[in-house]
Design a protein around this motif. Structure first.
Motif, PDB file in Angstrom:
ATOM      1  N   UNK B  19      80.519  47.937 -78.480  1.00  0.00           N
ATOM      2  CA  UNK B  19      79.598  48.869 -77.820  1.00  0.00           C
ATOM      3  C   UNK B  19      79.277  50.054 -78.723  1.00  0.00           C
ATOM      4  N   UNK B  20      80.217  50.429 -79.566  1.00  0.00           N
ATOM      5  CA  UNK B  20      80.003  51.592 -80.436  1.00  0.00           C
ATOM      6  C   UNK B  20      79.189  51.230 -81.675  1.00  0.00           C
ATOM      7  N   UNK B  21      79.033  49.939 -81.946  1.00  0.00           N
ATOM      8  CA  UNK B  21      78.472  49.536 -83.249  1.00  0.00           C
ATOM      9  C   UNK B  21      77.138  50.195 -83.549  1.00  0.00           C
ATOM     10  N   UNK B  22      76.232  50.244 -82.606  1.00  0.00           N
ATOM     11  CA  UNK B  22      74.933  50.873 -82.865  1.00  0.00           C
ATOM     12  C   UNK B  22      75.031  52.387 -82.992  1.00  0.00           C
ATOM     13  N   UNK B  23      75.366  53.079 -81.905  1.00  0.00           N
ATOM     14  CA  UNK B  23      75.361  54.546 -81.934  1.00  0.00           C
ATOM     15  C   UNK B  23      76.305  55.158 -82.970  1.00  0.00           C
ATOM     16  N   UNK B  24      77.471  54.552 -83.220  1.00  0.00           N
ATOM     17  CA  UNK B  24      78.416  55.184 -84.139  1.00  0.00           C
ATOM     18  C   UNK B  24      78.177  54.753 -85.580  1.00  0.00           C
ATOM     19  N   UNK B  26      75.501  52.931 -86.928  1.00  0.00           N
ATOM     20  CA  UNK B  26      74.127  53.047 -87.427  1.00  0.00           C
ATOM     21  C   UNK B  26      73.580  54.438 -87.112  1.00  0.00           C
ATOM     22  N   UNK B  27      73.729  54.876 -85.852  1.00  0.00           N
ATOM     23  CA  UNK B  27      73.304  56.212 -85.470  1.00  0.00           C
ATOM     24  C   UNK B  27      71.828  56.433 -85.699  1.00  0.00           C
ATOM     25  N   UNK B  28      71.484  57.605 -86.248  1.00  0.00           N
ATOM     26  CA  UNK B  28      70.072  57.940 -86.418  1.00  0.00           C
ATOM     27  C   UNK B  28      69.554  57.602 -87.795  1.00  0.00           C
TER      28      UNK B  28
END
Lengths: 215, 102
Positions: B19-24, B26-28
């Motif tokens: 679940x964290x893979x995208x926001x953490x 990759x992020x912005x």
């Protein structure tokens, strides 16, 4: 345009509130039978927070299937959260630990509701996700002491979910690419369900999109 | 640690990472255009896949039951431009009634 708020997410999720309570209670009951105990069931709902994977892991343990089989089945089912999480990577603000915490509120429903405006809204995802989280964990706790509250399928809740995802899919189908992706995903999922472990079809559908846009 | 607890911890850690893979991770960060195009079609593809697994998914087989009737009723409700909640209620009620009549 009115700014989107956290409470818009809570409001969007409210009509679905019964589902996490009832399914949570069923999980709490099953997890008890599977030897997780009350605390284990609640800890799993609070950390994994993903219905289908938790049910899969608990029922494999319950039928004596062994730890490895339970972990693999749950991991396959939750692997879809990698593409889902990537699709909302840029909407989470703040420090890395805040993003880590808030990203745990990603579930199919909160993610799908957050995308209903055609772009992903962070406050909706967090608001909806938080409501589902609280209800899922309390539903689980309730189930460990009170057992099943009411069979969710008896009131057709299992049919409400495909309807929800379909309703949220329709607004995307304006571009030809989106229609092609949805069609390909439908066919791939349909064909793979009988041949692969649960979870693989959905992940395969997203991988197929990746190959599709390489052309 | 009991076997059940081992499963709870392992599945928990894996899911948190997924679940964290995208926001953490990759992020912005600016994504290359190709990957951006992928993200655009990811939502409709995942939603379509979820519709199929939730409507006819079984234990390694396709199961055609009352869920399909519910989905058909939902299609009608969507055609009539019913709001989201009404679409879900129609689907659930159709499946529940069909089950009662079985």
């Amino acid at each position: 345009m009115k700014p989107v708020r956290f409470r818009d997410g809570v409001r969007a999720a409210l009509p679905l509130a019964l589902a996490p309570i009832l399914f949570g209670a069923s999980f709490g009951l099953l997890a008890g039978d599977a030897g997780m105990g009350r605390v284990g069931a609640i800890v799993m709902s609070a950390t994994t927070f993903a219905g289908s994977a938790q049910f899969a892991a608990a029922s494999i343990l319950d039928s004596g299937g062994g730890a490895a089989a339970a972990v693999v089945a749950a991991a396959l089912l939750n692997a879809r959260y990698v593409p889902i999480s990537v699709s909302v990577a840029s909407i989470f603000p703040g420090s890395w630990w805040r993003r880590l915490l808030e990203s745990q509120l990603i579930v199919d429903e909160s993610w799908a509701l957050a995308g209903r405006a055609g772009r992903f809204d962070h406050p909706v995802l967090v608001g909806a996700g938080l409501l589902f989280y609280v209800l899922w964990v309390s539903g689980t706790a309730l189930g460990t002491v009170a057992g099943d509250l009411l069979d969710p399928n008896a009131i057709g809740l299992d049919a409400a979910f495909p309807a929800l995802f379909l309703a949220l899919l329709v607004p995307y189908l304006r571009s030809r690419r989106a229609v092609a992706a949805a069609l390909a995903a439908t066919v791939i999922t349909f064909v793979l369900i009988p041949f692969t472990p649960a979870g693989v079809p959905v992940v395969a559908a997203s991988v197929a999109c990746l190959l599709g846009i390489r052309r | 640690m009991s076997i059940a607890w081992m499963v709870v911890v392992l599945v928990g850690v894996l899911t948190i990472l997924f679940k964290a893979s995208g926001p953490v991770f990759i992020g912005r960060k600016r994504l290359p255009p190709r990957l951006l195009a992928l993200v655009e079609v990811l939502a409709p593809a995942m939603l379509a896949a979820l519709v199929v697994t939730q409507a006819v998914g079984g234990d390694r087989r396709l199961v055609y039951d009352e869920r399909l009737l519910g989905l058909a009723a939902a299609v009608v409700a969507l055609r009539l431009r019913a709001p989201l909640l009404a679409v879900m209620v129609v689907a659930a009620a159709t499946a529940a009634v069909a089950r009662l009549l079985r």
